[in-house]
Design a protein around this motif. Structure first.
Motif, PDB file in Angstrom:
ATOM      1  N   ARG A 345      44.326  16.755  33.375  1.00 20.55           N
ATOM      2  CA  ARG A 345      43.649  17.900  33.147  1.00 20.55           C
ATOM      3  C   ARG A 345      44.011  18.609  32.065  1.00 20.55           C
ATOM      4  N   ALA A 346      42.210  19.026  31.313  1.00 21.38           N
ATOM      5  CA  ALA A 346      43.468  20.636  30.000  1.00 21.38           C
ATOM      6  C   ALA A 346      44.702  21.586  30.990  1.00 21.38           C
ATOM      7  N   MET A 348      45.845  23.627  28.694  1.00 24.71           N
ATOM      8  CA  MET A 348      46.051  24.570  27.397  1.00 24.71           C
ATOM      9  C   MET A 348      45.153  24.176  26.625  1.00 24.71           C
ATOM     10  N   GLU A 349      44.715  25.524  26.484  1.00 20.53           N
ATOM     11  CA  GLU A 349      43.025  26.153  25.797  1.00 20.53           C
ATOM     12  C   GLU A 349      43.581  26.644  24.391  1.00 20.53           C
ATOM     13  N   LEU A 350      42.796  26.245  23.080  1.00 24.54           N
ATOM     14  CA  LEU A 350      42.800  27.190  22.209  1.00 24.54           C
ATOM     15  C   LEU A 350      41.459  27.744  21.890  1.00 24.54           C
ATOM     16  N   GLU A 351      40.856  29.042  21.306  1.00 22.34           N
ATOM     17  CA  GLU A 351      39.695  29.462  21.369  1.00 22.34           C
ATOM     18  C   GLU A 351      39.098  28.217  19.800  1.00 22.34           C
ATOM     19  N   GLU A 352      38.073  28.092  19.611  1.00 22.29           N
ATOM     20  CA  GLU A 352      37.317  26.927  18.936  1.00 22.29           C
ATOM     21  C   GLU A 352      37.450  27.614  17.213  1.00 22.29           C
TER      22      GLU A 352
END
Length: 478
Positions: A345-346, A348-352
């Motif tokens: 699954r994901a 790490m998240e980055l802002e769009e």
């Protein structure tokens, strides 16, 4: 001067405690002879113990062997204790032997006792003239009317012209002996009082140094907040009335012309028969050099404050770099641990990302380049004979080559002194090249200049003469 304040001063002030202690004659006579009469700023413990032993031996021969039974070391430790506060015990940089210095409170008490003794001459005229002169300076310095100032200057100009006319006519007015004695005594008291002011000012900077060390040792915030607080206090001290007065005094005294003028005037005054009748202190002939020495001690204390800040910044930068490396190593270890089995699954998240917008009117307008104007003028032939020797006498010091000499010397060792470096690479351009090496040491944060350890360097100039220079020990570190 109410009862409660005086009672507190009697119990806690070092000067009052010194006056009422049982062995006050012993303490005051020794401290006055060692520090004030000799104008000594600080003395090592070994030398001070030997002097106190000689002083105690002379007193025991006159008063008996039972007088003052303790050792010299015990007396010094007691006088420097927190409950006494008559001596300041400290360790100078680059030494493990304790030094002692007289505290401003003890010096103030000793000065007061000196004034109790009967003076050979008591004058009041010079003090009255000083009061009038100070009042005149203040009134003229605060006068905002230009016409009033011009009128005062014209009046002074008239008095000077009248005095010049009297001198041309042969009427020479000399100061009588009583007036000379009066002014000399006031000058001597003021000159000695300046030395006391230097010790009190140095004590204030020592207190600031102690507070700074405590704040750095217990600081938990950011570097910026600490530096803002420290520099704010430092600027407050420099900008205070006391700091501005000291800076003006120091600038005035550092002038070579003023020093020479003071030397000539002191020699002339001390040679006068009326002044010799007072049996003046011969050390007054070099009192301005004592001022310079005392001021240098004060300046060194200020320099130690800057050294403390630099050391704090270096240590904090090393700790922060170490923390960054630990975080990077942790990221690498986590990346290697999940390399064979990456998460499904994901994780790490980055802002769009958003498009960058730039409006046409926000762009700068075109600026045409300026074109140089060419002027067609005939070249005139020079007719003057100008010597060209100065063009060939210029000396160029290649700092890049000097840095390469330092790096080459540090390849096989951790540190190298300037004397060792000059043995491997002798000076080619004499003193100018030596000054360039000192400039490199100041610019290099890994270099150290130890002023407490002087070194002597020798070289041969272009004419074959042996030259010598004495300067602080300079070390270059890898």
């Amino acid at each position: 001067m109410d009862f409660a304040t005086l009672e507190t001063l009697r119990q806690k002030h070092p000067a009052w405690r010194l006056l009422v202690v049982d062995h006050a004659p012993l303490i005051i006579s020794f401290l006055h002879g060692v520090f004030l009469e000799a104008n000594a700023r600080s003395l090592p413990q070994r030398e001070l113990v030997l002097r106190l032993e000689d002083h105690l031996h002379a007193l025991r021969e006159r008063l008996g062997e039972d007088a003052f039974p303790r050792t010299a070391e015990a007396y010094l430790e007691e006088w420097a204790a927190n409950g006494r506060g008559w001596l300041r015990k400290f360790y100078p940089p680059d030494t493990d032997e304790p030094h002692f210095d007289l505290t401003p409170a003890a010096e103030r008490a000793i000065r007061w006792l000196v004034q109790l003794t009967e003076r050979p001459f008591v004058g009041t005229e010079s003090r009255l003239l000083t009061i009038f002169d100070l009042l005149k300076q203040m009134t003229e310095g605060t006068e905002v009317d230009p016409q009033a100032r011009l009128a005062e200057l014209e009046r002074r100009k008239g008095e000077l012209e009248a005095e010049m006319e009297r001198l041309r006519a042969g009427h020479l007015e000399l100061m009588d002996e009583s007036a000379i004695k009066d002014r000399f005594q006031q000058m001597a008291d003021t000159a000695r009082g300046l030395l006391s002011d230097f010790r009190e000012l140095e004590h204030s900077f020592h207190e600031l140094d102690r507070v700074l060390r405590e704040r750095i040792a217990t600081w938990e915030g950011s570097k910026g907040e600490l530096l803002e607080a420290v520099f704010g206090e430092r600027d407050a001290i420099s900008g205070s009335d006391q700091g501005r007065s000291f800076r003006a005094f120091w600038d005035f005294l550092m002038s070579p012309a003023r020093q020479e003028e003071l030397t000539l005037q002191l020699e002339r005054v001390l040679a006068h028969p009326a002044v010799r009748a007072l049996h003046p202190d011969p050390r007054l002939t070099r009192i301005h050099f004592d001022w310079l020495e005392a001021g240098e001690h004060t300046q060194r204390t200020v320099a130690r404050l800057s050294e403390q800040l630099r050391r704090y910044l270096d240590d904090r930068a090393w700790l922060e770099n170490r923390r960054i490396m630990q975080l990077l190593r942790g990221i690498e270890q986590h990346a290697l641990a999940v390399r064979a089995h990456p998460p499904g699954r994901a994780f790490m998240e980055l802002e769009e990302p958003a498009p960058a917008m730039e409006l046409p009117l926000e762009r700068p307008l075109f600026s045409p380049p300026s074109r140089p104007r060419m002027v067609d003028a005939s070249v005139l032939e020079a007719t003057e004979e100008i010597p060209a020797e100065a063009l060939f006498q210029q000396t160029f010091i290649d700092k890049a080559q000097l840095r390469e000499n330092v790096r080459h010397a540090l390849r096989a060792r951790e540190q190298v002194s300037l004397a060792e470096l000059l043995q491997e690479h002798p000076l080619q351009h004499g003193l100018a090249e030596l000054v360039a090496y000192l400039s490199l040491a100041v610019e290099d944060r890994h270099a150290a200049v130890e002023e407490a350890q002087p070194q002597t360097l020798f070289w041969t100039d272009a004419r074959g003469c042996m030259r010598r220079a004495v300067l602080p020990l300079v070390r270059f570190h890898r």
